[in-house]
Enzyme design. Structure first.
Site, PDB file in Angstrom:
ATOM      1  N   SER A 145      58.819 125.555 116.620  1.00 44.13           N
ATOM      2  CA  SER A 145      57.363 125.408 116.707  1.00 44.13           C
ATOM      3  C   SER A 145      56.680 126.449 115.842  1.00 44.13           C
ATOM      4  CB  SER A 145      56.904 125.577 118.153  1.00 44.13           C
ATOM      5  OG  SER A 145      55.491 125.581 118.241  1.00 44.13           O
ATOM      6  N   TYR A 157      55.810 130.343 125.845  1.00 40.57           N
ATOM      7  CA  TYR A 157      56.339 129.188 125.114  1.00 40.57           C
ATOM      8  C   TYR A 157      56.726 129.604 123.695  1.00 40.57           C
ATOM      9  CZ  TYR A 157      56.141 124.985 122.210  1.00 40.57           C
ATOM     10  OH  TYR A 157      56.428 124.005 121.296  1.00 40.57           O
TER      11      TYR A 157
END
Length: 259
Positions: A145, A157
């Site tokens: 990501s 995250y």
């Protein structure tokens, strides 16, 4: 037919990037094991693949469970005789949009780590074992990501994705002598997938179009990232066209990290 004759496992193939990639892999000639904790979603992807003339099977897999991942790799070897591509795509977001770092509980940390990092670790481990057993190389692709490349938000995250990125580069170097390539795609926000809901986030009151417009406005190219954007990059990185590409973290971000 860039993937003609290849056997691929795609985790999280029941929706989003996983489904889009499974469909594209099938179009390019691969036989696909569509793996997902949501078996019904995986079966629907298989149905779409088969309707288009592809070859696929559905497999239930919780990527945080060692035995599930091992069994999925074994299924590829048993049903198709080998494994060529392992696409570790599963990931979940923070429990709430805009969640502050200090509001994360230990339980939040453990769940994000178990799915986002342990799942990729297990996928890489069992793929490498299978590839070495076969003796003729293989390809691993991980979904990272932009949140693991820069301070994007969703701090915990992003930390799990940073771990995925480091694992990708380290395994790429270690496995290179065995002809095993390891890369990662790094998307930047995909509002048109069910990514948020997959993490248990309540999306009933979320305006997806508004989020899409906002995320798109953050990218120099001005458009939100789609599952299909990621699928196209995945096909390239898993094909022989990228035979000398390994250890790469490829942003799919409309130019965001180039600023």
């Amino acid at each position: 037919m860039l993937l003609q004759g290849k056997v691929a496992i795609i985790t999280g193939a029941g929706s989003g990037v996983g489904r889009a990639s499974a469909l594209r892999f099938g179009e390019e000639g691969a036989s696909v094991i569509c793996s997902d904790i949501d078996l019904d979603g995986a079966k629907e992807t298989v149905a779409q693949l088969e309707a288009a003339g592809g070859s696929a099977i559905a497999e239930r897999c919780d990527v945080s469970e060692d035995r599930d991942v091992a069994a999925t790799v074994a299924t590829a070897a048993d049903r198709f005789g080998r494994l060529d591509i392992m696409f570790n795509n599963v990931g979940i977001p923070t429990p709430r949009l805009g969640m502050a770092f200090e509001d994360h509980t230990v339980e939040d940390l453990d769940r994000l780590t178990a799915v986002n990092f342990r799942g990729v670790f297990l996928g890489c481990k069992y793929a490498v074992l299978q590839f070495k057993k076969q003796g003729d190389g293989g390809v691993i692709l991980n979904t990272g990501s932009v949140a693991g490349l820069v301070g994007w938000g969703g701090t915990v995250y992003g930390a799990t994705k940073g771990a995925v990125h480091q694992l990708t580069k380290a395994v790429a170097v270690e496995a290179a002598p065995f002809g095993i390539r390891v890369n990662a795609i790094c998307p930047a926000g995909m509002p048109y997938t069910n990514f948020m809901a997959a993490g248990g986030m309540d999306t009933s009151s979320v305006d997806i179009e508004q989020i899409a417009q906002h995320t798109g406005s953050m990218h120099p190219l001005g458009r939100p990232i789609t599952a299909e954007d990621c699928a196209e990059a995945a096909v390239y990185l898993c094909s022989d066209a990228a035979s000398n590409v390994t250890g790469v973290l490829l942003p799919i971000d409309g130019g965001y990290v180039a600023r």
